[in-house]
Design a protein around this motif. Structure first.
Motif, PDB file in Angstrom:
ATOM      1  N   THR A  65      36.561  25.475  47.313  1.00  0.00           N
ATOM      2  CA  THR A  65      35.190  24.966  47.469  1.00  0.00           C
ATOM      3  C   THR A  65      34.217  26.098  47.177  1.00  0.00           C
ATOM      4  O   THR A  65      34.594  27.260  47.035  1.00  0.00           O
ATOM      5  CB  THR A  65      34.941  24.454  48.901  1.00  0.00           C
ATOM      6  N   GLY A  66      32.950  25.748  47.114  1.00  0.00           N
ATOM      7  CA  GLY A  66      31.879  26.739  47.001  1.00  0.00           C
ATOM      8  C   GLY A  66      32.095  27.745  45.884  1.00  0.00           C
ATOM      9  O   GLY A  66      32.323  27.394  44.732  1.00  0.00           O
ATOM     10  N   SER A  67      32.026  29.028  46.215  1.00  0.00           N
ATOM     11  CA  SER A  67      32.094  30.086  45.210  1.00  0.00           C
ATOM     12  C   SER A  67      33.447  30.148  44.516  1.00  0.00           C
ATOM     13  O   SER A  67      33.532  30.472  43.318  1.00  0.00           O
ATOM     14  CB  SER A  67      31.780  31.446  45.851  1.00  0.00           C
ATOM     15  N   THR A  68      34.533  29.830  45.225  1.00  0.00           N
ATOM     16  CA  THR A  68      35.859  29.831  44.594  1.00  0.00           C
ATOM     17  C   THR A  68      35.949  28.742  43.532  1.00  0.00           C
ATOM     18  O   THR A  68      36.423  28.980  42.415  1.00  0.00           O
ATOM     19  CB  THR A  68      36.963  29.605  45.644  1.00  0.00           C
ATOM     20  N   LEU A  69      35.475  27.555  43.847  1.00  0.00           N
ATOM     21  CA  LEU A  69      35.450  26.464  42.879  1.00  0.00           C
ATOM     22  C   LEU A  69      34.546  26.824  41.706  1.00  0.00           C
ATOM     23  O   LEU A  69      34.867  26.548  40.540  1.00  0.00           O
ATOM     24  CB  LEU A  69      34.959  25.181  43.550  1.00  0.00           C
ATOM     25  N   GLY A  70      33.423  27.457  42.001  1.00  0.00           N
ATOM     26  CA  GLY A  70      32.514  27.881  40.940  1.00  0.00           C
ATOM     27  C   GLY A  70      33.162  28.875  39.996  1.00  0.00           C
ATOM     28  O   GLY A  70      32.990  28.801  38.781  1.00  0.00           O
ATOM     29  N   LEU A  71      33.928  29.829  40.552  1.00  0.00           N
ATOM     30  CA  LEU A  71      34.609  30.816  39.716  1.00  0.00           C
ATOM     31  C   LEU A  71      35.650  30.155  38.826  1.00  0.00           C
ATOM     32  O   LEU A  71      35.789  30.501  37.649  1.00  0.00           O
ATOM     33  CB  LEU A  71      35.262  31.880  40.599  1.00  0.00           C
ATOM     34  N   GLY A 117      51.220  28.243  36.652  1.00  0.00           N
ATOM     35  CA  GLY A 117      51.513  28.270  38.089  1.00  0.00           C
ATOM     36  C   GLY A 117      50.342  27.964  38.984  1.00  0.00           C
ATOM     37  O   GLY A 117      49.320  27.444  38.560  1.00  0.00           O
ATOM     38  N   TYR A 118      50.537  28.344  40.246  1.00  0.00           N
ATOM     39  CA  TYR A 118      49.614  27.948  41.304  1.00  0.00           C
ATOM     40  C   TYR A 118      48.612  29.036  41.689  1.00  0.00           C
ATOM     41  O   TYR A 118      47.793  28.832  42.564  1.00  0.00           O
ATOM     42  CB  TYR A 118      50.413  27.569  42.563  1.00  0.00           C
ATOM     43  N   LYS A 119      48.713  30.209  41.088  1.00  0.00           N
ATOM     44  CA  LYS A 119      47.857  31.318  41.480  1.00  0.00           C
ATOM     45  C   LYS A 119      46.451  31.160  40.914  1.00  0.00           C
ATOM     46  O   LYS A 119      46.277  30.921  39.716  1.00  0.00           O
ATOM     47  CB  LYS A 119      48.448  32.653  41.012  1.00  0.00           C
ATOM     48  N   ILE A 120      45.462  31.311  41.765  1.00  0.00           N
ATOM     49  CA  ILE A 120      44.074  31.201  41.316  1.00  0.00           C
ATOM     50  C   ILE A 120      43.774  32.265  40.273  1.00  0.00           C
ATOM     51  O   ILE A 120      43.101  31.998  39.255  1.00  0.00           O
ATOM     52  CB  ILE A 120      43.108  31.325  42.512  1.00  0.00           C
ATOM     53  N   ALA A 121      44.279  33.483  40.476  1.00  0.00           N
ATOM     54  CA  ALA A 121      44.016  34.569  39.530  1.00  0.00           C
ATOM     55  C   ALA A 121      44.552  34.222  38.146  1.00  0.00           C
ATOM     56  O   ALA A 121      43.894  34.481  37.126  1.00  0.00           O
ATOM     57  CB  ALA A 121      44.644  35.866  40.026  1.00  0.00           C
ATOM     58  N   LEU A 122      45.737  33.622  38.077  1.00  0.00           N
ATOM     59  CA  LEU A 122      46.328  33.249  36.796  1.00  0.00           C
ATOM     60  C   LEU A 122      45.524  32.149  36.127  1.00  0.00           C
ATOM     61  O   LEU A 122      45.311  32.158  34.907  1.00  0.00           O
ATOM     62  CB  LEU A 122      47.771  32.789  37.017  1.00  0.00           C
ATOM     63  N   VAL A 124      42.313  31.582  36.536  1.00  0.00           N
ATOM     64  CA  VAL A 124      41.050  32.171  36.089  1.00  0.00           C
ATOM     65  C   VAL A 124      41.241  32.982  34.810  1.00  0.00           C
ATOM     66  O   VAL A 124      40.485  32.830  33.837  1.00  0.00           O
ATOM     67  CB  VAL A 124      40.437  33.055  37.192  1.00  0.00           C
ATOM     68  N   VAL A 125      42.261  33.834  34.773  1.00  0.00           N
ATOM     69  CA  VAL A 125      42.510  34.654  33.579  1.00  0.00           C
ATOM     70  C   VAL A 125      42.828  33.772  32.374  1.00  0.00           C
ATOM     71  O   VAL A 125      42.356  34.018  31.264  1.00  0.00           O
ATOM     72  CB  VAL A 125      43.664  35.653  33.841  1.00  0.00           C
ATOM     73  N   GLY A 126      43.627  32.719  32.603  1.00  0.00           N
ATOM     74  CA  GLY A 126      43.941  31.801  31.514  1.00  0.00           C
ATOM     75  C   GLY A 126      42.704  31.134  30.950  1.00  0.00           C
ATOM     76  O   GLY A 126      42.548  31.002  29.727  1.00  0.00           O
ATOM     77  N   ARG A 127      41.783  30.731  31.825  1.00  0.00           N
ATOM     78  CA  ARG A 127      40.553  30.085  31.344  1.00  0.00           C
ATOM     79  C   ARG A 127      39.623  31.096  30.670  1.00  0.00           C
ATOM     80  O   ARG A 127      38.873  30.733  29.767  1.00  0.00           O
ATOM     81  CB  ARG A 127      39.845  29.387  32.514  1.00  0.00           C
ATOM     82  N   ILE A 128      39.658  32.348  31.087  1.00  0.00           N
ATOM     83  CA  ILE A 128      38.867  33.371  30.397  1.00  0.00           C
ATOM     84  C   ILE A 128      39.379  33.548  28.969  1.00  0.00           C
ATOM     85  O   ILE A 128      38.595  33.612  28.006  1.00  0.00           O
ATOM     86  CB  ILE A 128      38.921  34.703  31.175  1.00  0.00           C
ATOM     87  N   ILE A 129      40.711  33.626  28.809  1.00  0.00           N
ATOM     88  CA  ILE A 129      41.296  33.745  27.467  1.00  0.00           C
ATOM     89  C   ILE A 129      40.988  32.498  26.640  1.00  0.00           C
ATOM     90  O   ILE A 129      40.635  32.580  25.453  1.00  0.00           O
ATOM     91  CB  ILE A 129      42.822  33.963  27.566  1.00  0.00           C
ATOM     92  N   LEU A 130      41.098  31.338  27.264  1.00  0.00           N
ATOM     93  CA  LEU A 130      40.772  30.081  26.592  1.00  0.00           C
ATOM     94  C   LEU A 130      39.324  30.087  26.120  1.00  0.00           C
ATOM     95  O   LEU A 130      39.012  29.699  24.977  1.00  0.00           O
ATOM     96  CB  LEU A 130      41.016  28.925  27.564  1.00  0.00           C
ATOM     97  N   GLY A 131      38.414  30.551  26.977  1.00  0.00           N
ATOM     98  CA  GLY A 131      37.002  30.614  26.606  1.00  0.00           C
ATOM     99  C   GLY A 131      36.735  31.617  25.496  1.00  0.00           C
ATOM    100  O   GLY A 131      35.871  31.394  24.642  1.00  0.00           O
ATOM    101  N   PHE A 132      37.481  32.727  25.492  1.00  0.00           N
ATOM    102  CA  PHE A 132      37.313  33.733  24.441  1.00  0.00           C
ATOM    103  C   PHE A 132      37.663  33.141  23.076  1.00  0.00           C
ATOM    104  O   PHE A 132      36.920  33.305  22.100  1.00  0.00           O
ATOM    105  CB  PHE A 132      38.212  34.934  24.734  1.00  0.00           C
TER     106      PHE A 132
END
Length: 522
Positions: A65-71, A117-122, A124-132
């Motif tokens: 929720t909140g900032s985590t969902l936003g990230l 997988g289930y890790k938020i960090a993974l 986020v990094v995957g979506r950053i690469i996707l966005g790049f």
């Protein structure tokens, strides 16, 4: 201008029927390989709405929720912003098609990481690469479309490009609704994530059926190849066709003059009145495309519907699906009327209509917060749909097409980069701040967008000019006036003077002058 003619180089030319011309028919039917980049972007918007509504995804990521969902939502925009330093150089040095290929390859790596997988960090990094990767492909694709199609069809095809965002959104909504019925399995959210890679795979295979931009080929000195492309797409392969020769001369001379007498650095965007005017449009249209209020529903529909008491996941996903279908029809439908109504009228109509819709939604949300009645909830739902139709009138398709056509060739890639940077910056703000604001101040957040839309209307009225039915190279005259650099049959006085002065050079510059003169008139 007559209904059956269009203007180019100061002359009237008969309009053509694309399906009766072999080369044009083939290219237009395969041009989807460049245009579906926008659908990939739209799929992501619908995907995030779908994931947020899925119990399995929320359980996998501990109910963000909140900032985590936003990230999680904003990470893709962060990736697109990181691509900014390289995008224009890929487009201008390696070519429009190569840029699409590079972007698709990078996006596939991102899709794989998001789906693992289930890790938020993974995630986020995957979506950053996707966005790049998307940042590279989403700029090169519209450049290829705008610079390749017949002058008569530029408005339709370049506007349809960004409207395909909703086709991707519709597919994403269908997939999310279907996989949500896979109960008790992480595949309910993994499958939609994996399917995000299919458009990129298709592009890698089929983009080679689309010719390279003739303008890019000319800029690289590949004149013979550029003329063959123009002839194939615009005149069934006839290199002696009068229209092809007028186009080729205008494009070649304009690009040559720009190279010799104009710069293409980033500083050019504030160096002249015309370029400052372009910069105002590019920056404003980038922010307006996301700060007109659409960012709330595009990525956080479940949170918006929660404000009016709708929380069932299947209900939310069904509304998301219907909204996507309405957007596909309204956004693509308006593309065929851009040259009829004109850009400025459509932008103004869109902005004013969005303001009226947002005022109505704000009032209805305020009443629901007090009374919680069905009438207020239905009013909000109705105006969400009407609002998106209003948005699609101006900012869906013309975001990219208008930004592309107001720029001269030498600045086109960098100018689109500026516009997309503003889109990504506003998206990042929306995706990170919107869920926090909706959670903390709820319906009152809508008042912010009501105020901003008033400002938007003023900027559109003040600075957005009409480019209706003006050939691509000749639009420079609308911004630069007598200072415009334009070659060919419609050459400006300044261009003719530069050619004459160059031809009259003597001494140490004589060889350069002769070389340029030959190039300009070859």
């Amino acid at each position: 201008m007559g209904k059956d003619t269009f203007e180019l180089g100061g002359q009237q030319w008969p309009k053509v029927t694309w399906w009766k011309m072999k080369g044009m028919r083939f290219v237009y039917l395969t041009l989807w390989a460049a245009m579906i980049t926008s659908a990939t972007n739209g799929y992501d918007g619908s995907l995030m709405n779908g994931l947020e509504a899925m119990d399995s995804w929320n359980e996998s990521y501990n109910h963000p929720t909140g900032s985590t969902l936003g990230l999680l939502a904003a990470s893709m925009s962060i990736g697109s912003m990181l691509s900014i330093p390289v995008v224009p150089y890929v487009a201008d040095i390696m070519g429009r098609r190569a840029g699409v290929v590079i972007g698709c390859v990078i996006m596939l790596f991102g899709v794989a990481m998001v789906s693992i997988g289930y890790k938020i960090a993974l995630f986020v990094v995957g979506r950053i690469i996707l966005g790049f990767g998307l940042g590279i492909a989403q700029e090169c694709s519209p450049l290829l479309v705008t610079e390749l199609v017949h002058p008569q069809h530029r408005a339709i095809y370049s506007t349809i490009y960004n409207s395909l965002w909703y086709v991707g959104s519709l597919i994403g909504a269908c997939v999310a609704l279907g996989t949500n019925h896979i109960h008790g399995s992480a595949w309910s959210w993994r499958v939609p994530c994996l399917l995000q890679g299919i458009p990129s795979i298709c592009q890698l295979i089929f983009i080679w059926t689309v010719p390279e931009s003739p303008r890019w080929l000319i800029s690289k000195g590949r004149l013979e190849q550029a003329k063959k492309v123009l002839a194939y797409v615009h005149a069934q392969g006839d290199e002696d066709d009068a229209l092809v020769n007028v186009e080729f001369e205008e494009i070649q001379q304009t690009i040559q003059l720009e190279k010799q007498f104009e710069g293409n650095s980033w500083a050019e965007f504030w160096s002249t009145p015309g370029n400052r005017h372009r910069s105002i449009i590019l920056i404003s249209i980038g922010f307006f495309s996301q700060w007109s209020g659409n960012g709330i529903v595009s990525y956080f529909l479940p949170q918006v519907l929660k404000l009016i008491g709708i929380t069932n996941s299947n209900t939310v996903l069904t509304i998301n699906l219907i909204l996507s279908a309405v957007n596909v029809v309204s956004a693509t439908g308006i593309c065929f009327w851009v040259d009829y109504f004109g850009r400025r009228k459509l932008f103004l109509t869109s902005s004013i209509s969005m303001l009226l819709c947002y005022v109505a939604m704000t009032i209805a949300l305020a009443r629901f917060s007090i009374e919680s009645n069905d009438a207020s909830a239905r009013t909000v739902l109705v105006f969400i749909f009407i609002y998106y139709i209003a948005y699609n009138i101006g900012f869906s398709g013309m975001l990219v097409s208008y930004s592309s056509e107001i720029l001269p060739y030498r600045l086109r890639a960098k100018g689109l980069t500026i516009m997309f940077f503003c889109v990504d910056l506003s998206l990042w703000f929306n995706q990170y701040v919107n869920p926090i604001a909706l959670q903390d101040i709820e319906w009152k957040y809508y008042i912010v967008y009501c105020v901003f839309l008033v400002f938007e209307i003023f900027v559109v009225w003040k600075y957005y000019i009409e480019t209706k039915e003006i050939p691509l190279e000749e639009i420079v005259k609308m911004f630069d006036g007598d200072r415009a650099i334009l070659g060919g049959a419609a050459a400006t006085d300044k261009a003719n003077q530069l050619i004459a002065d160059n031809a009259g050079n003597v001494g140490g510059d004589s060889e350069k002058a002769i070389t340029t003169q030959v190039e300009l008139h070859s």
